[in-house]
Design a protein around this motif. Structure first.
Motif, PDB file in Angstrom:
ATOM      1  N   ALA A 128     -29.641 -19.823   0.184  1.00  0.00           N
ATOM      2  CA  ALA A 128     -28.962 -20.611   1.216  1.00  0.00           C
ATOM      3  C   ALA A 128     -28.575 -21.973   0.643  1.00  0.00           C
ATOM      4  N   PRO A 129     -27.638 -21.992  -0.317  1.00  0.00           N
ATOM      5  CA  PRO A 129     -27.289 -23.239  -0.975  1.00  0.00           C
ATOM      6  C   PRO A 129     -26.629 -24.229  -0.016  1.00  0.00           C
ATOM      7  N   ARG A 130     -26.749 -25.502  -0.351  1.00  0.00           N
ATOM      8  CA  ARG A 130     -26.173 -26.550   0.497  1.00  0.00           C
ATOM      9  C   ARG A 130     -24.663 -26.436   0.568  1.00  0.00           C
ATOM     10  N   TYR A 131     -24.042 -26.084  -0.565  1.00  0.00           N
ATOM     11  CA  TYR A 131     -22.587 -25.966  -0.615  1.00  0.00           C
ATOM     12  C   TYR A 131     -22.202 -24.558  -1.022  1.00  0.00           C
ATOM     13  N   GLY A 132     -21.176 -24.017  -0.375  1.00  0.00           N
ATOM     14  CA  GLY A 132     -20.621 -22.749  -0.800  1.00  0.00           C
ATOM     15  C   GLY A 132     -19.868 -22.924  -2.103  1.00  0.00           C
ATOM     16  N   ALA A 133     -19.480 -21.806  -2.715  1.00  0.00           N
ATOM     17  CA  ALA A 133     -18.832 -21.849  -4.023  1.00  0.00           C
ATOM     18  C   ALA A 133     -17.557 -22.689  -4.005  1.00  0.00           C
ATOM     19  N   ALA A 134     -16.745 -22.537  -2.956  1.00  0.00           N
ATOM     20  CA  ALA A 134     -15.479 -23.272  -2.902  1.00  0.00           C
ATOM     21  C   ALA A 134     -15.718 -24.772  -2.749  1.00  0.00           C
ATOM     22  N   ALA A 135     -16.669 -25.143  -1.874  1.00  0.00           N
ATOM     23  CA  ALA A 135     -16.958 -26.566  -1.670  1.00  0.00           C
ATOM     24  C   ALA A 135     -17.528 -27.181  -2.938  1.00  0.00           C
ATOM     25  N   ARG A 136     -18.399 -26.452  -3.601  1.00  0.00           N
ATOM     26  CA  ARG A 136     -18.985 -26.968  -4.837  1.00  0.00           C
ATOM     27  C   ARG A 136     -17.914 -27.149  -5.907  1.00  0.00           C
ATOM     28  N   ALA A 137     -17.012 -26.189  -6.013  1.00  0.00           N
ATOM     29  CA  ALA A 137     -15.931 -26.291  -7.000  1.00  0.00           C
ATOM     30  C   ALA A 137     -15.076 -27.524  -6.747  1.00  0.00           C
ATOM     31  N   ARG A 138     -14.825 -27.838  -5.467  1.00  0.00           N
ATOM     32  CA  ARG A 138     -14.029 -29.035  -5.158  1.00  0.00           C
ATOM     33  C   ARG A 138     -14.767 -30.299  -5.562  1.00  0.00           C
ATOM     34  N   LEU A 139     -16.081 -30.338  -5.295  1.00  0.00           N
ATOM     35  CA  LEU A 139     -16.865 -31.514  -5.671  1.00  0.00           C
ATOM     36  C   LEU A 139     -16.899 -31.694  -7.190  1.00  0.00           C
ATOM     37  N   VAL A 140     -17.074 -30.600  -7.915  1.00  0.00           N
ATOM     38  CA  VAL A 140     -17.094 -30.681  -9.372  1.00  0.00           C
ATOM     39  C   VAL A 140     -15.751 -31.182  -9.890  1.00  0.00           C
ATOM     40  N   ARG A 141     -14.662 -30.742  -9.275  1.00  0.00           N
ATOM     41  CA  ARG A 141     -13.338 -31.201  -9.717  1.00  0.00           C
ATOM     42  C   ARG A 141     -13.182 -32.704  -9.472  1.00  0.00           C
ATOM     43  N   VAL A 142     -13.681 -33.184  -8.345  1.00  0.00           N
ATOM     44  CA  VAL A 142     -13.643 -34.632  -8.081  1.00  0.00           C
ATOM     45  C   VAL A 142     -14.444 -35.380  -9.147  1.00  0.00           C
ATOM     46  N   LEU A 143     -15.617 -34.865  -9.473  1.00  0.00           N
ATOM     47  CA  LEU A 143     -16.461 -35.502 -10.478  1.00  0.00           C
ATOM     48  C   LEU A 143     -15.758 -35.543 -11.833  1.00  0.00           C
ATOM     49  N   VAL A 144     -15.194 -34.435 -12.249  1.00  0.00           N
ATOM     50  CA  VAL A 144     -14.506 -34.381 -13.545  1.00  0.00           C
ATOM     51  C   VAL A 144     -13.301 -35.314 -13.550  1.00  0.00           C
ATOM     52  N   ASP A 145     -12.554 -35.355 -12.458  1.00  0.00           N
ATOM     53  CA  ASP A 145     -11.407 -36.272 -12.377  1.00  0.00           C
ATOM     54  C   ASP A 145     -11.850 -37.725 -12.496  1.00  0.00           C
ATOM     55  N   GLU A 146     -12.981 -38.067 -11.859  1.00  0.00           N
ATOM     56  CA  GLU A 146     -13.504 -39.432 -11.963  1.00  0.00           C
ATOM     57  C   GLU A 146     -13.866 -39.775 -13.411  1.00  0.00           C
ATOM     58  N   LEU A 147     -14.482 -38.841 -14.112  1.00  0.00           N
ATOM     59  CA  LEU A 147     -14.868 -39.101 -15.499  1.00  0.00           C
ATOM     60  C   LEU A 147     -13.647 -39.209 -16.401  1.00  0.00           C
ATOM     61  N   ARG A 148     -12.635 -38.411 -16.130  1.00  0.00           N
ATOM     62  CA  ARG A 148     -11.423 -38.484 -16.950  1.00  0.00           C
ATOM     63  C   ARG A 148     -10.699 -39.815 -16.769  1.00  0.00           C
ATOM     64  N   GLU A 149     -10.845 -40.418 -15.589  1.00  0.00           N
ATOM     65  CA  GLU A 149     -10.234 -41.717 -15.333  1.00  0.00           C
ATOM     66  C   GLU A 149     -11.097 -42.870 -15.840  1.00  0.00           C
ATOM     67  N   ALA A 150     -12.375 -42.590 -16.081  1.00  0.00           N
ATOM     68  CA  ALA A 150     -13.306 -43.647 -16.484  1.00  0.00           C
ATOM     69  C   ALA A 150     -13.173 -43.940 -17.973  1.00  0.00           C
ATOM     70  N   ARG A 151     -13.577 -45.132 -18.334  1.00  0.00           N
ATOM     71  CA  ARG A 151     -13.654 -45.469 -19.746  1.00  0.00           C
ATOM     72  C   ARG A 151     -14.913 -44.871 -20.343  1.00  0.00           C
ATOM     73  N   GLU A 152     -14.813 -44.464 -21.601  1.00  0.00           N
ATOM     74  CA  GLU A 152     -16.043 -44.152 -22.313  1.00  0.00           C
ATOM     75  C   GLU A 152     -16.769 -45.470 -22.544  1.00  0.00           C
ATOM     76  N   ARG A 153     -18.024 -45.520 -22.175  1.00  0.00           N
ATOM     77  CA  ARG A 153     -18.823 -46.740 -22.332  1.00  0.00           C
ATOM     78  C   ARG A 153     -20.131 -46.394 -23.034  1.00  0.00           C
ATOM     79  N   PRO A 154     -20.050 -46.020 -24.318  1.00  0.00           N
ATOM     80  CA  PRO A 154     -21.277 -45.610 -25.003  1.00  0.00           C
ATOM     81  C   PRO A 154     -22.203 -46.779 -25.285  1.00  0.00           C
ATOM     82  N   LEU A 155     -23.483 -46.538 -25.131  1.00  0.00           N
ATOM     83  CA  LEU A 155     -24.532 -47.443 -25.597  1.00  0.00           C
ATOM     84  C   LEU A 155     -25.259 -46.645 -26.663  1.00  0.00           C
ATOM     85  N   GLN A 156     -24.699 -46.675 -27.867  1.00  0.00           N
ATOM     86  CA  GLN A 156     -25.116 -45.694 -28.865  1.00  0.00           C
ATOM     87  C   GLN A 156     -25.720 -46.354 -30.090  1.00  0.00           C
ATOM     88  N   LEU A 157     -26.751 -45.694 -30.629  1.00  0.00           N
ATOM     89  CA  LEU A 157     -27.301 -46.019 -31.935  1.00  0.00           C
ATOM     90  C   LEU A 157     -26.913 -44.876 -32.872  1.00  0.00           C
TER      91      LEU A 157
END
Length: 278
Positions: A128-157
């Motif tokens: 009984a997942p919180r989101y159905g497959a279609a709703a989850r896919a839409r949320l993941v697409r929003v997340l990926v779109d946000e990351l594609r618009e974001a700057r890479e901000r590495p704090l890397q060694l």
């Protein structure tokens, strides 16, 4: 949008994994074994600080960053401070949009809320997942779109390849407060400062002093996550005074150490809201 304070994790390791993601509650210092996944995944620290290790080096992931590890890349994680680690696996079609190499992105308020929604209560029950497959896919697409618009901000060694750089790095990993100039460090390992300076530029694309600042910021995150105050952290990491530390921390992270700690030793409270836009 308002940023909600996330509950503090318990002092025990608690893991929940499901086909599309997972959540690990880790005490400070807990680390995973070296591993690789067939699918690429995003990781986010709702509380605490994560260190993500790959063959390319170590990336620090506080609450205003999201780390991406493509499928097939060997990696491990370490928690600094009690850490609530969230994981979102991506399908190959979504993974292609994020990239084919490990990266760390600035986390917008929207990206953070979507990550928390995709990994919060109600996602663990496959019957009984919180989101159905279609709703989850839409949320993941929003997340990926946000990351594609974001700057890479590495704090890397970055991981040194040259043995001479490894020797310098080893000394300063162990004693980040060591403020010896590069010529002095060169004498200790039998290399000229000119050679070391060239190697830092060639391998890391930055000067020795820029690299040492990143190393000190890394150690500062560890100390802050474990409850040390700004003054203690400043001197332990080699800054001459707390003001210099605050300025360096704010330039890299986008907020002050005090605001960072006030958010709950690594929660996103005060971090996403104060993150730089560019």
């Amino acid at each position: 949008m308002p940023v909600r304070r996330q509950p503090r994790p318990s002092a025990e390791v608690t893991s929940q994994l499901w086909p599309s993601g997972g959540r690990h509650l880790w005490p400070s210092g807990e680390a995973s074994e070296l591993q690789a996944h067939e699918r690429g995944h995003l990781v986010y620290a709702a509380t605490g600080v994560l260190a993500v290790h790959t063959e390319r080096g170590t990336s620090i992931v506080p609450a205003n960053r999201v780390a991406w590890t493509p499928g097939g890349f060997s990696h491990s994680h370490r928690a600094h401070g009690d850490t609530d680690m969230r994981i979102v696996f991506l399908t190959p079609s979504m993974a292609r949009l994020v990239g084919d190499r490990p990266a760390v992105f600035q986390a917008s308020g929207l990206a953070r809320e979507v990550l928390l929604a995709l990994t919060g209560p109600g996602n663990y029950d496959e019957t009984a997942p919180r989101y159905g497959a279609a709703a989850r896919a839409r949320l993941v697409r929003v997340l990926v779109d946000e990351l594609r618009e974001a700057r890479e901000r590495p704090l890397q060694l970055p991981e040194p390849r040259d043995d001479r750089l490894r020797a310098v790095a080893r000394m300063l990993y162990e004693t980040p407060a060591d403020s010896a100039p590069l010529p002095e460090l060169g004498k200790r390992i039998g290399a000229s400062s000119r050679t070391l300076s060239r190697l830092f530029r060639d391998e890391f694309g930055m000067s020795f002093y820029q690299w040492r600042t990143q190393l000190r910021i890394y150690h500062a995150f560890v100390l802050l996550a474990d409850g040390h105050d700004t003054t203690q952290t400043a001197y332990a990491c080699g800054w001459a005074n707390p003001s210099a530390f605050i300025a360096a921390f704010r330039k890299v992270i986008g907020t002050t150490p005090g605001r960072y700690r006030a958010g709950g030793r690594g929660t996103a409270q005060g971090l996403v809201a104060n993150a730089p836009d560019s």
